[in-house]
Write a protein that holds these residues in place. Structure first.
Motif, mmCIF file in Angstrom:
data_model
loop_
_atom_site.group_PDB
_atom_site.id
_atom_site.type_symbol
_atom_site.label_atom_id
_atom_site.label_comp_id
_atom_site.label_asym_id
_atom_site.label_seq_id
_atom_site.Cartn_x
_atom_site.Cartn_y
_atom_site.Cartn_z
ATOM 1 N N HIS A 21 0.850 -1.188 0.000
ATOM 2 C CA HIS A 21 0.000 0.000 0.000
ATOM 3 C C HIS A 21 0.892 1.247 0.000
ATOM 4 O O HIS A 21 1.675 1.451 0.918
ATOM 5 N N TRP A 22 0.783 2.078 -1.044
ATOM 6 C CA TRP A 22 1.578 3.309 -1.079
ATOM 7 C C TRP A 22 0.701 4.524 -0.783
ATOM 8 O O TRP A 22 -0.509 4.499 -0.993
ATOM 9 N N ARG A 23 1.338 5.583 -0.296
ATOM 10 C CA ARG A 23 0.648 6.843 -0.029
ATOM 11 C C ARG A 23 1.528 8.004 -0.484
ATOM 12 O O ARG A 23 2.755 7.967 -0.316
ATOM 13 N N LEU A 24 0.894 9.014 -1.017
ATOM 14 C CA LEU A 24 1.570 10.270 -1.337
ATOM 15 C C LEU A 24 0.787 11.386 -0.657
ATOM 16 O O LEU A 24 -0.413 11.542 -0.884
ATOM 17 N N MET A 25 1.471 12.157 0.188
ATOM 18 C CA MET A 25 0.815 13.219 0.940
ATOM 19 C C MET A 25 1.485 14.553 0.642
ATOM 20 O O MET A 25 2.702 14.684 0.790
ATOM 21 N N VAL A 26 0.691 15.520 0.209
ATOM 22 C CA VAL A 26 1.177 16.862 -0.095
ATOM 23 C C VAL A 26 0.593 17.827 0.925
ATOM 24 O O VAL A 26 -0.626 17.972 1.029
ATOM 25 N N ASN A 27 1.461 18.464 1.685
ATOM 26 C CA ASN A 27 1.028 19.462 2.663
ATOM 27 C C ASN A 27 1.248 20.840 2.053
ATOM 28 O O ASN A 27 2.377 21.242 1.792
ATOM 29 N N CYS A 28 0.162 21.559 1.826
ATOM 30 C CA CYS A 28 0.248 22.828 1.114
ATOM 31 C C CYS A 28 0.554 24.011 2.020
ATOM 32 O O CYS A 28 0.784 25.120 1.529
ATOM 33 N N ASP A 29 0.549 23.790 3.322
ATOM 34 C CA ASP A 29 0.773 24.886 4.261
ATOM 35 C C ASP A 29 1.636 24.391 5.411
ATOM 36 O O ASP A 29 1.685 23.187 5.686
ATOM 37 N N HIS A 30 2.322 25.309 6.090
ATOM 38 C CA HIS A 30 3.190 24.898 7.189
ATOM 39 C C HIS A 30 2.391 24.337 8.368
ATOM 40 O O HIS A 30 2.929 23.622 9.209
ATOM 41 N N LYS A 31 1.091 24.649 8.425
ATOM 42 C CA LYS A 31 0.236 24.091 9.461
ATOM 43 C C LYS A 31 -0.218 22.697 9.036
ATOM 44 O O LYS A 31 -0.858 22.536 8.008
ATOM 45 N N GLU A 32 0.117 21.694 9.830
ATOM 46 C CA GLU A 32 -0.221 20.317 9.474
ATOM 47 C C GLU A 32 -1.657 20.002 9.870
ATOM 48 O O GLU A 32 -1.929 19.334 10.871
ATOM 49 N N SER A 33 -2.569 20.479 9.070
ATOM 50 C CA SER A 33 -3.995 20.243 9.287
ATOM 51 C C SER A 33 -4.542 19.447 8.122
ATOM 52 O O SER A 33 -4.045 19.547 6.989
ATOM 53 N N SER A 34 -5.570 18.639 8.381
ATOM 54 C CA SER A 34 -6.165 17.831 7.315
ATOM 55 C C SER A 34 -6.714 18.708 6.190
ATOM 56 O O SER A 34 -6.819 18.268 5.049
#
Length: 228
Positions: free
Chosen positions: A142-155
């Motif tokens: 199972h692979w995942r790719l996660m892109v965080n668009c802001d410095h705040k780690e919110s969903s």
């Protein structure tokens, strides 16, 4: 060179079911069903409740995994390359992470933070050639790719894709998705102005409904500055 190119062209002509069904008696639809993550009907793009309307830069085409329509693909490689269309440059996002887990999501084979280039496009994420990162034969991951668009780690600030890869035995009767995609990507990167190579690349993506990505630039493999 002519012989290699002939092989690529012939593979374009293989029927769509050869990619979709897999090999060695293993059909893609028999692989593990990805969990319900609240995404859109197409598991290759973010959707549903996970679409951050404000944090991420709005783009003409969404973040997209280059996989078959059900998010599952086969490989014969111990260390395959995972391909994505990433519509962001390095300055557009805060961070991006790729991870690979066993079928039960109880163990992580690989996790890395990625450094994007300044040019959005199709990028490959190679699995490191080390024993601890090797895929075992006839096992699904199972692979995942996660892109965080802001410095705040919110969903609300995160775009997430996930899918499955299964390692199988080599065969001459079917096109193995991850292997063929990587093969054609390498040809495209080595001969970017060759119209026949471009056509071979576009035809493969079209076979799984990704023709909209075919004209996007191929930016090679991303660098992996941090392994966790």
């Amino acid at each position: 060179m002519k012989v290699a190119f002939f092989t690529v062209v012939m593979l374009v002509l293989l029927p769509h079911y050869a990619i979709a069904q897999g090999v060695g008696g293993t059909r893609v639809n028999q692989l593990p069903t990805p969990p319900d993550t609240g995404t859109s009907d197409d598991p290759r793009t973010p959707g549903g409740t996970r679409t951050p309307a404000k944090a991420c830069k709005q783009t003409e085409k969404p973040l997209t995994a280059l996989v078959p329509e059900n998010g599952k693909g086969l490989t014969t490689a111990e260390h395959p390359v995972f391909w994505f269309y990433i519509p962001y440059a390095s300055d557009d996002i805060h961070s991006i992470e790729f991870s690979l887990h066993n079928r039960e999501d109880m163990a992580t084979l690989y996790r890395t933070s990625l450094q994007l280039s300044k040019t959005p496009g199709v990028m490959g994420i190679p699995l490191p050639p080390s024993p601890e990162n090797s895929l075992k034969l006839n096992e699904s991951y199972h692979w995942r790719l996660m892109v965080n668009c802001d410095h705040k780690e919110s969903s609300e600030n995160i775009l997430e894709l996930d899918g499955w890869v299964t390692r199988v035995q080599p065969t001459i009767n079917s096109v193995i998705w991850y292997d063929e995609l990587t093969n054609r990507a390498k040809h495209y990167l080595s001969e970017p102005q060759n119209p026949e190579v471009k056509t071979a690349w576009a035809e493969l993506l079209k076979s799984v409904g990704l023709e909209g990505i075919a004209q996007e630039p191929l930016v090679s493999s991303v660098s992996n500055p941090k392994k966790e």
